[in-house]
Write a protein that holds these residues in place. Structure first.
Motif, PDB file in Angstrom:
ATOM      1  N   GLY A  74      -7.575  -5.241 -10.172  1.00 23.49           N
ATOM      2  CA  GLY A  74      -7.860  -3.963  -9.539  1.00 23.49           C
ATOM      3  C   GLY A  74      -6.704  -3.400  -8.737  1.00 23.49           C
ATOM      4  O   GLY A  74      -6.559  -2.184  -8.617  1.00 23.49           O
ATOM      5  N   GLY A  75      -5.880  -4.271  -8.165  1.00 21.89           N
ATOM      6  CA  GLY A  75      -4.786  -3.759  -7.352  1.00 21.89           C
ATOM      7  C   GLY A  75      -3.979  -4.858  -6.719  1.00 21.89           C
ATOM      8  O   GLY A  75      -4.185  -6.061  -6.975  1.00 21.89           O
ATOM      9  N   LEU A  76      -3.046  -4.438  -5.865  1.00 28.03           N
ATOM     10  CA  LEU A  76      -2.151  -5.333  -5.142  1.00 28.03           C
ATOM     11  C   LEU A  76      -2.247  -5.023  -3.661  1.00 28.03           C
ATOM     12  O   LEU A  76      -2.422  -3.859  -3.258  1.00 28.03           O
ATOM     13  N   LEU A  77      -2.116  -6.054  -2.825  1.00 28.72           N
ATOM     14  CA  LEU A  77      -2.014  -5.895  -1.377  1.00 28.72           C
ATOM     15  C   LEU A  77      -0.617  -6.362  -0.979  1.00 28.72           C
ATOM     16  O   LEU A  77      -0.262  -7.521  -1.196  1.00 28.72           O
ATOM     17  N   LEU A  78       0.181  -5.464  -0.410  1.00 31.90           N
ATOM     18  CA  LEU A  78       1.593  -5.730  -0.183  1.00 31.90           C
ATOM     19  C   LEU A  78       1.889  -6.068   1.271  1.00 31.90           C
ATOM     20  O   LEU A  78       1.477  -5.358   2.197  1.00 31.90           O
ATOM     21  N   PHE A  79       2.650  -7.162   1.443  1.00 34.70           N
ATOM     22  CA  PHE A  79       3.161  -7.590   2.742  1.00 34.70           C
ATOM     23  C   PHE A  79       4.680  -7.649   2.649  1.00 34.70           C
ATOM     24  O   PHE A  79       5.238  -7.839   1.566  1.00 34.70           O
ATOM     25  N   GLY A  80       5.359  -7.539   3.788  1.00 34.52           N
ATOM     26  CA  GLY A  80       6.808  -7.517   3.768  1.00 34.52           C
ATOM     27  C   GLY A  80       7.455  -8.518   4.696  1.00 34.52           C
ATOM     28  O   GLY A  80       6.933  -8.803   5.784  1.00 34.52           O
ATOM     29  N   LEU A  81       8.585  -9.061   4.257  1.00 35.79           N
ATOM     30  CA  LEU A  81       9.442  -9.906   5.084  1.00 35.79           C
ATOM     31  C   LEU A  81      10.756  -9.158   5.267  1.00 35.79           C
ATOM     32  O   LEU A  81      11.562  -9.079   4.338  1.00 35.79           O
ATOM     33  N   PRO A  82      10.994  -8.583   6.432  1.00 37.53           N
ATOM     34  CA  PRO A  82      12.190  -7.767   6.626  1.00 37.53           C
ATOM     35  C   PRO A  82      13.447  -8.632   6.759  1.00 37.53           C
ATOM     36  O   PRO A  82      13.372  -9.834   7.017  1.00 37.53           O
ATOM     37  N   GLU A  83      14.605  -7.987   6.598  1.00 35.66           N
ATOM     38  CA  GLU A  83      15.869  -8.697   6.779  1.00 35.66           C
ATOM     39  C   GLU A  83      16.067  -9.107   8.225  1.00 35.66           C
ATOM     40  O   GLU A  83      16.663 -10.153   8.509  1.00 35.66           O
TER      41      GLU A  83
END
Length: 329
Positions: A74-83
């Motif tokens: 159905g979809g994606l849940l996006l998380f981020g690891l910044p520089e």
């Protein structure tokens, strides 16, 4: 004449009969797959406490997204690891932030149009202190300031919506954040962007592996002053009611399995889309049992997901999404 006793087994005799009378359905389209985006190229770094889950550079994340689309998720849940991180968590709303870049890239890929792209809205992955909001000092001790935190959270939601998020999902648990985000979205011309509120997010031991995956462990204290007490069901209903009144379009329950009663109570009370997040600790616990041969992987995985659907979840965020879709094919 004796009254015949009830023979429930009549309808369990064959796979076809069992399928015909099955009350709860599980389909790939009901599953949301989380992705952890990180800088670089060709990066596919496995998370030690979550076998089969990776920190992914954008090129690798796009490959994962393409597979998710092929599987009918159905979809994606996006998380981020910044520089880099700072005290304010400014990477969360940066126009060239890692999730913003990921959203822009995924939106350009026509093969991914079947996927709903959900962007997590929080500061914990971006702050040097690991908390979900802005700090201030009281009597020499640092605390998260609720109202000051609403400003960067709303700014983050707008930035993610502009980058292409179909849904923004605040997970910080600050009071009033849904209203602040709704106002900011509407003022920026994003009045059609839905809000999926982590309305009932409990302070839980089951988040441990996620904090490794997202590098988001608090550097001091814990999050119990703003995440919910796991003993409180009635308070969860008040949290949900409040977020809906502020403009949330959908709600998410986190964790899932230990809080199935909360999902059920919410489903009985609120006529809105409800999701459950089968969190990192739930996944890691099952994977550890699978690796030791203690549980049959496919059956246990699907049973855990069907249980959440039966409790009332219309959709499920799960690290098992791809494996479950393959099993259901």
């Amino acid at each position: 004449m004796d009254t015949p006793f009830l023979r429930m087994r009549r309808l369990r005799q064959t796979p076809a009969l069992r399928s015909l009378v099955r009350e709860t359905a599980l389909a790939p389209s009901q599953l949301i797959y989380p992705l952890f985006l990180c800088p670089g190229e060709g990066v596919r770094r496995e998370i030690s406490s979550m076998p089969g889950v990776f920190n992914l550079s954008l090129d690798e994340a796009e490959k994962e997204a393409e597979e998710a689309a092929r599987l009918g998720l159905g979809g994606l849940l996006l998380f981020g690891l910044p520089e880099s991180k700072d005290e304010q968590g400014s990477g969360a709303w940066a126009e060239d932030g890692i999730v913003q870049q990921g959203l822009t890239r995924l939106k350009r890929n026509r093969a991914l149009r079947s996927l709903v792209l959900i962007a997590d809205v929080c500061l914990c992955e971006y702050t040097s202190h690991g908390h979900c909001g802005v700090l201030h000092a009281i009597d020499g001790e640092q605390h998260v300031h609720n109202d000051l935190s609403l400003i960067p959270l709303a700014r983050t939601a707008v930035s993610l919506a502009r980058a292409g998020a179909d849904i923004v999902a605040p997970s910080d648990m600050m009071d009033g954040r849904v209203a602040a985000i709704r106002r900011a979205l509407d003022a920026s011309g994003r009045e059609n962007t839905p809000i999926l509120s982590y309305a009932a997010k409990f302070a839980s031991a089951f988040y441990g592996p996620f904090r490794e995956a997202a590098d988001s462990a608090p550097q001091f204290g814990d999050r119990r002053a703003y995440q919910m007490d796991g003993a409180n069901l009635l308070e969860a209903m008040r949290e949900i009611e409040g977020d809906l009144a502020e403009g949330a379009d959908m709600i998410l329950m986190k964790p899932a399995m230990p809080y199935a009663d909360v999902i059920r109570a919410a489903r009985d009370r609120f006529d809105v889309p409800i999701g459950a997040y089968q969190v990192s600790g739930e996944y890691a616990m099952l994977k550890a049992a699978f690796e030791r041969g203690w549980l049959e992987p496919e059956r246990a995985m699907l049973e855990s997901l069907v249980g959440l659907r039966r409790a009332g979840a219309g959709f499920i965020v799960t690290y098992f999404a791809k494996d479950a879709a393959k099993a259901l094919a």
